[in-house]
Scaffold this active site. Structure first.
Site, PDB file in Angstrom:
ATOM      1  N   GLY A  27       0.815  -1.214   0.000  1.00 36.61           N
ATOM      2  CA  GLY A  27       0.000   0.000   0.000  1.00 36.61           C
ATOM      3  C   GLY A  27       0.847   1.263   0.000  1.00 36.61           C
ATOM      4  O   GLY A  27       1.938   1.320  -0.576  1.00 36.61           O
ATOM      5  N   SER A  28       0.339   2.281   0.691  1.00 35.55           N
ATOM      6  CA  SER A  28       0.983   3.598   0.636  1.00 35.55           C
ATOM      7  C   SER A  28       2.319   3.677   1.363  1.00 35.55           C
ATOM      8  O   SER A  28       3.000   4.704   1.289  1.00 35.55           O
ATOM      9  CB  SER A  28       0.027   4.647   1.200  1.00 35.55           C
ATOM     10  OG  SER A  28      -1.103   4.801   0.356  1.00 35.55           O
ATOM     11  N   THR A  29       2.719   2.613   2.067  1.00 33.60           N
ATOM     12  CA  THR A  29       4.065   2.621   2.654  1.00 33.60           C
ATOM     13  C   THR A  29       5.129   2.638   1.555  1.00 33.60           C
ATOM     14  O   THR A  29       6.301   2.880   1.830  1.00 33.60           O
ATOM     15  CB  THR A  29       4.284   1.387   3.555  1.00 33.60           C
ATOM     16  OG1 THR A  29       4.137   0.186   2.790  1.00 33.60           O
ATOM     17  CG2 THR A  29       3.289   1.385   4.705  1.00 33.60           C
ATOM     18  N   MET A  30       4.705   2.394   0.303  1.00 27.90           N
ATOM     19  CA  MET A  30       5.628   2.430  -0.824  1.00 27.90           C
ATOM     20  C   MET A  30       5.931   3.860  -1.289  1.00 27.90           C
ATOM     21  O   MET A  30       6.953   4.108  -1.951  1.00 27.90           O
ATOM     22  CB  MET A  30       5.036   1.611  -1.987  1.00 27.90           C
ATOM     23  CG  MET A  30       5.939   1.434  -3.187  1.00 27.90           C
ATOM     24  SD  MET A  30       7.486   0.597  -2.802  1.00 27.90           S
ATOM     25  CE  MET A  30       6.853  -0.945  -2.157  1.00 27.90           C
TER      26      MET A  30
END
Length: 617
Positions: free
Chosen positions: A299-302
């Protein structure tokens, strides 16, 4: 007198009695001599065969049990120890000669008589059968007290895990033969197991040891193992993760805490869990170390990595502006959308607001091969190298296998997968000046790191991630008073049965603290929270990060790097107290005026003891 037929009467046979006696005596003497000679030959001269046959019936080589090495945490606290126990065994041949005693034995063993009889009958030709293994010595003595012929005991060792389910997935467990089956018990089984000894004994016909003949091989105890795990931080992670699952109705979760400077794993918690002291009663699925074996779309941890790739490639700068209107961007026949229309964002805003649209704009400026190799540098698509059994490499497909939408979705964490441990190590690399270290579970083990990002770019991205936990960010619930926190939330949809995405979610928070002198990298993953109770990473996972890190910072005496905020909060609390009491509130002093007290307050904050309830299971 001569008869009429002329025949003479036959006289009595004549023989020499003395000679006959000598013949008989000589024959018997020769037989006796032959027997004595044969006995001398068998017992003295050529006795090897019969000696071997005698030994085979009376001489036995029996094992000498050895204890498995102890596992301790980084501070020497025992995590896995071996305790002496007894195992009851019997000689089926001897027991079947006394069938009238079998009911007493079955009652003492706590098993049906017919089951005991069946087991003995199946091994009627053998001399050894375990009847009950690894029991308390007192219980063994109660069984032996019945004095059933052919029943004996022998010393063995049983593994005991004082921390119970809190460390089950890290340690694993051993089987009934004390062999490691999962976790670090399996990974270091050869080191921990040691080498059993052996001795020769003489047994009588009933199987009792009559005499110890000699020591064949001395027992070598297993080696001890000191882990990087801190049981106090481990308990904090386990407790807060459990609370989060109860609060959100989630089905599973993982939490990983890593020492940024060394790559040491300080804590690794998973739920659901199991009791390693009673493994048989738990579902197999609960034994999986999800933080190492389960892959998830990050998810947005990327997004911090997407921004870092853009900065390294020179396609963006920290001041680049992104027009995210109208809140979505095309992605083939699909759309990439933001939670809402953020309008114009700078590079910092991309991370602070978690904009999928701006991330897509950045990645379109990057070459496919460059973006793939950049992520691979941070450990995605390959095993972290911790040595933990079953660790996964995740999935990072090469550009040749990308579809038209793959790169764009990868920029905000879809189309690739990673484990929680991989994400934690990637964030540790950002905090460690761009140096990626392999994770380790063994204290003192040092592995060579790799420089994967320019330190200046890493520092820029860290500063951007700090805004996520500040006012206006998506994870204000991860903020820790007195410390600057850098992090990133993530909320990824789960796959459904048809291969698409469902309305079920995985909630993330990955963070680093403190920003000025990074010490800890932590990732929290909560799987399938109840959407009705909230599912965004900042709401579900960020509070777990805050609670665990607050305790860890105090436990490790990490100095605050945001003392001004701490002082302001104390002043505000004091003002409220005085106002409530009706006392006169003094005029606020400037931060500069408080500066001389900073050193003393810092020392005071770091010296504050953590409540006992937070560090003991």
């Amino acid at each position: 007198m001569i008869g009429g037929d002329g025949a003479r009467p036959r006289g009595r046979a004549q023989f020499d009695l003395r000679k006959r006696l000598l013949l008989v005596t000589g024959t018997l003497g020769l037989c006796s001599l032959a027997l004595v000679g044969r006995a001398l030959d068998l017992q003295v001269i050529n006795n090897e065969f019969y000696r071997q046959q005698g030994d085979a019936r009376a001489l036995r080589e029996i094992p000498i049990a050895t204890s498995r090495g102890m596992i301790t945490d980084r501070n020497g606290e025992p995590l896995a120890v071996s305790t002496p126990v007894e195992s009851i065994w019997g000689n089926p041949q001897e027991l079947l000669k006394h069938p009238q005693r079998l009911p007493d034995l079955a009652k003492a063993l706590g098993m049906p008589v017919d089951e005991l009889t069946r087991k003995l009958s199946q091994r009627a030709g053998k001399e050894f059968l375990y009847l009950k293994r690894r029991i308390n010595p007192d219980e063994a003595q109660e069984i032996l007290a019945h004095k059933v012929p052919g029943v004996f005991s022998q010393r063995e060792y049983r593994r005991f895990y004082p921390q119970g389910e809190a460390l089950a997935h890290v340690l694993g467990f051993t089987n009934i033969d004390d062999r490691g089956q999962e976790g670090l018990e399996l990974a270091f089984d050869d080191w921990l197991r040691g080498k059993p000894g052996a001795k020769r004994v003489i047994r009588d016909g009933a199987g009792r040891i009559v005499e110890s003949v000699d020591l064949v091989r001395a027992a070598e105890p297993g080696g001890d193992l000191t882990l990087t795990i801190d049981r106090r931080i481990q308990f904090l992670a386990h407790r807060e993760l459990r609370n989060a699952l109860q609060r959100t109705g989630a089905s599973a979760g993982s939490a990983v805490v890593v020492d940024i400077a060394t790559g040491e794993v300080l804590a690794m918690a998973n739920l659901p869990t199991y009791n390693p002291n009673a493994v048989a009663s738990t579902p197999v699925d609960h034994r999986r170390n999800r933080a190492v074996t389960d892959v998830i779309e990050p998810g947005s941890t990327m997004k911090p990595l997407t921004v870092a790739a853009g900065l390294e490639a020179g396609v963006i700068t920290p001041t680049t502006l992104f027009n995210t209107n109208p809140g979505w961007i095309a992605n083939g026949r699909y759309r990439t959308t933001d939670h809402k229309n953020y309008g114009i964002l700078d590079t910092t805003g991309v991370i602070q607001k978690s904009s999928n649209v701006a991330s897509a704009v950045i990645v379109h400026k990057l070459d496919n091969r460059f973006f793939h190799d950049f992520l691979a540098r941070f450990g995605y698509g390959r095993k972290p190298g911790s040595g933990f059994p079953g660790e996964s490499s995740g999935v990072l497909a090469p550009p040749a296998k990308w579809s038209g939408t793959t790169k764009q979705t990868m920029s905000y964490g879809y189309g690739l997968s990673a484990t929680p441990l991989q994400i934690a190590m990637a964030y540790a690399a950002l905090a460690n000046g761009g140096q990626l270290l392999p994770p380790t579970f063994v204290k003192g083990e040092r592995k060579e790191g790799q420089q994967v990002l320019d330190p200046a770019i890493a520092a820029q991205v860290m500063a951007m991630m700090q805004t996520v936990t500040e006012t206006g960010g998506t994870a204000t619930q991860a903020a820790i008073l007195g410390y600057h926190v850098a992090g990133k939330t993530g909320t990824a949809r789960k796959f459904n049965a048809s291969g698409g995405y469902s309305r079920r979610y995985i909630s993330f928070f990955a963070g680093v603290v403190p920003v000025a002198n990074p010490r800890f990298s932590m990732v929290v993953v909560v799987n399938d929270p109840d959407p009705a109770k909230g599912y965004f990473g900042g709401l579900v996972s960020a509070p777990v990060f805050k609670s665990v890190m607050e305790g860890s910072l105090r436990l490790m005496d990490v100095a605050p790097d945001d003392i001004d905020t701490w002082l302001a909060a104390q002043a505000e609390a004091e003002a409220k107290r005085l106002k409530a009491s009706g006392a006169k509130v003094p005029a606020p002093r400037s931060t500069a005026a408080l500066a001389p007290a900073t050193t003393a307050v810092t020392a005071l904050v770091t010296a504050l003891p953590i409540p006992v309830a937070e560090v003991t299971p």
